[in-house]
Scaffold this motif. Sequence first.
Motif, PDB file in Angstrom:
ATOM      1  N   ALA A  75       0.829  -1.212   0.000  1.00  0.00           N
ATOM      2  CA  ALA A  75       0.000   0.000   0.000  1.00  0.00           C
ATOM      3  C   ALA A  75       0.864   1.264   0.000  1.00  0.00           C
ATOM      4  N   GLU A  76       1.944   1.249   0.744  1.00  0.00           N
ATOM      5  CA  GLU A  76       2.846   2.407   0.789  1.00  0.00           C
ATOM      6  C   GLU A  76       3.539   2.605  -0.556  1.00  0.00           C
ATOM      7  N   GLN A  79       1.258   4.309  -2.975  1.00  0.00           N
ATOM      8  CA  GLN A  79       1.152   5.754  -2.729  1.00  0.00           C
ATOM      9  C   GLN A  79       2.386   6.503  -3.233  1.00  0.00           C
ATOM     10  N   VAL A  80       3.569   5.920  -3.077  1.00  0.00           N
ATOM     11  CA  VAL A  80       4.793   6.525  -3.606  1.00  0.00           C
ATOM     12  C   VAL A  80       4.716   6.609  -5.131  1.00  0.00           C
ATOM     13  N   THR A  81       4.198   5.563  -5.742  1.00  0.00           N
ATOM     14  CA  THR A  81       4.054   5.535  -7.197  1.00  0.00           C
ATOM     15  C   THR A  81       3.038   6.578  -7.658  1.00  0.00           C
ATOM     16  N   ALA A 116       4.856  -9.072  -1.690  1.00  0.00           N
ATOM     17  CA  ALA A 116       3.495  -9.294  -1.194  1.00  0.00           C
ATOM     18  C   ALA A 116       2.765 -10.388  -1.968  1.00  0.00           C
ATOM     19  N   GLY A 117       3.376 -10.895  -3.025  1.00  0.00           N
ATOM     20  CA  GLY A 117       2.730 -11.926  -3.824  1.00  0.00           C
ATOM     21  C   GLY A 117       1.590 -11.397  -4.672  1.00  0.00           C
ATOM     22  N   GLN A 118       1.610 -10.104  -4.971  1.00  0.00           N
ATOM     23  CA  GLN A 118       0.549  -9.483  -5.773  1.00  0.00           C
ATOM     24  C   GLN A 118       0.775  -9.770  -7.252  1.00  0.00           C
ATOM     25  N   ARG A 119      -0.276 -10.088  -7.953  1.00  0.00           N
ATOM     26  CA  ARG A 119      -0.229 -10.273  -9.406  1.00  0.00           C
ATOM     27  C   ARG A 119      -1.457  -9.583  -9.987  1.00  0.00           C
ATOM     28  N   ILE A 151      -4.541   2.716 -10.288  1.00  0.00           N
ATOM     29  CA  ILE A 151      -4.621   2.944  -8.844  1.00  0.00           C
ATOM     30  C   ILE A 151      -6.043   3.365  -8.473  1.00  0.00           C
ATOM     31  N   LYS A 152      -6.645   4.249  -9.281  1.00  0.00           N
ATOM     32  CA  LYS A 152      -8.015   4.706  -9.026  1.00  0.00           C
ATOM     33  C   LYS A 152      -8.986   3.531  -9.097  1.00  0.00           C
ATOM     34  N   ASP A 153      -8.820   2.671 -10.116  1.00  0.00           N
ATOM     35  CA  ASP A 153      -9.698   1.513 -10.252  1.00  0.00           C
ATOM     36  C   ASP A 153      -9.544   0.545  -9.087  1.00  0.00           C
ATOM     37  N   ALA A 154      -8.323   0.396  -8.582  1.00  0.00           N
ATOM     38  CA  ALA A 154      -8.083  -0.521  -7.463  1.00  0.00           C
ATOM     39  C   ALA A 154      -8.724  -0.011  -6.179  1.00  0.00           C
TER      40      ALA A 154
END
Length: 156
Positions: A75-76, A79-81, A116-119, A151-154
Motif C-alpha cells: 500500500a505504501e 502511494q509513492v508511485t 506481497a505476492g501481488q499479481r 490505482i483509481k480503479d483498485a
Amino acid sequence: MRTVIQAMRLIQVMRMAIPLNPRPLQAMPRRQGRARNLPLACGGMLLGLAASLPALGPAPAGGAVMGGARALPYAESVQVTRKAAEAVLARSGAESCLRGKLTNALLGLSASCGAAGQRNALCELADQAVVQLHWPLSFMDDTSRRLLELIKDAEA
C-alpha cells in the motif's frame, strides 16, 4: 518477470564496465604493463556473471533482489508511485529528476508486488515499465496516466 529485471540490471552494469572506443574505426591504443589486459579480464568476469544468472533462477517471493529496490509494504509503495506519477504529469521538476522519481517508484512497486505476492495489472505495468531502456517524456506521461487509472480503479 523478476529474472528478466535481474538480467536487464546485469546488462546495464555490463555496459558501464566495458570500455568503449570513441573512435571505432581506429585500433584502441596499446596500454603498457598489466593494465593492457584489463578489458579482457573485465570481459571474462562479466561473462562469468552472465553465465551464472540462469543458475540463480527466479527470486523468492519474500526476498529482496540484491542491489534492487527495497520492498516497502504494498500500500505504501502504491502511494509513492501515485505521487511520482502526479509529479510527472504536473511537470514538478526537471525531466531527469522526474525520470528518476518515476523509475525508483516503479522499481519499488515491482519489488513490493513480488514481496506481497501481488499479481495484478498495476504490478504487471510496473514490471513492464522497469525493463524499458529509453524513457522519453511521452513514455513517462503515458505510463503515469495508466498508473493513476489503475490505482483509481483498485481503490474503487
